[in-house]
Design an enzyme around this catalytic site. Structure first.
Site, PDB file in Angstrom:
ATOM      1  N   PRO A  12     106.402  37.694  63.241  1.00 19.47           N
ATOM      2  CA  PRO A  12     105.186  38.100  63.944  1.00 19.47           C
ATOM      3  C   PRO A  12     105.234  37.550  64.953  1.00 19.47           C
ATOM      4  O   PRO A  12     104.420  36.238  65.321  1.00 19.47           O
ATOM      5  CB  PRO A  12     103.888  37.883  63.537  1.00 19.47           C
ATOM      6  CG  PRO A  12     103.869  37.001  62.088  1.00 19.47           C
ATOM      7  CD  PRO A  12     105.826  37.283  62.010  1.00 19.47           C
ATOM      8  N   CYS A  13     106.753  37.599  66.182  1.00 18.67           N
ATOM      9  CA  CYS A  13     106.700  36.830  66.813  1.00 18.67           C
ATOM     10  C   CYS A  13     105.492  36.931  68.091  1.00 18.67           C
ATOM     11  O   CYS A  13     105.763  35.652  69.364  1.00 18.67           O
ATOM     12  CB  CYS A  13     108.037  36.826  68.001  1.00 18.67           C
ATOM     13  SG  CYS A  13     108.580  38.621  68.527  1.00 18.67           S
TER      14      CYS A  13
END
Length: 171
Positions: free
Chosen positions: A130-131
């Protein structure tokens, strides 16, 4: 992507079509609709929707708000530093954001915010890794390979479906 047979498929999501690439054992790449650096499909890769049925099921659950994590075999390709950053990204809880400086601190070098930002941007498995949960120090939505509208959508989705946070009342 190595010398093994690679497969791909594209499917629709609320942020647009996602490209999935894998080898039948692990997912190697998730391509976002607004990607600044779209992955070029190799001529010998085969379209095989059935290979990605579990990944599609988990993405559907994520986008519907019934799942807040992914449980898929992943095979991201990157440097040791990038892989360390991507592992740190996976530790950011659902519906939570951190700054690039905090991500740098969590990877062991608080002065590496710029390098962490570059590694974050090279993440081949966005959403799963989850950048989108990394934001500017001032809370601004900065840098996302899928575009800021998609980043805002993902963060808003997670906020809407976040489990209730426990709290204690003061006596």
């Amino acid at each position: 992507m190595e010398n093994r047979m690679m497969f791909h498929d594209t499917f629709n999501t609320p942020i647009g079509p996602l490209l999935l690439v894998g080898d039948g054992h692990a997912l190697h790449h998730v391509g976002l609709p607004e990607s600044r650096h779209p992955l070029k499909l190799a001529a010998d890769w085969k379209r095989a929707p059935q290979v990605f049925s579990e990944a599609r099921r988990q993405f559907d659950a994520y986008f519907s708000g019934t799942a807040n994590a992914f449980d898929l075999a992943l095979a991201p390709h990157g440097t040791d530093f990038q892989r360390r950053v991507w592992m740190a990204l996976r530790e950011i809880p659902y519906a939570t954001t951190i700054s690039y400086a905090e991500l740098a601190r969590r990877t062991g070098n608080s002065k590496a915010s710029r390098a962490v930002g570059l590694a974050n941007g090279a993440n081949p498995l966005p959403i799963i890794v989850p950048c989108h949960r990394v934001i500017g120090a001032n809370g601004s939505l900065t840098g996302f390979g899928g575009g800021l509208a998609a980043k805002k959508f993902l963060l808003d989705l997670e906020q809407r479906h976040a489990p209730a946070r426990a709290f204690a009342l003061s006596p």
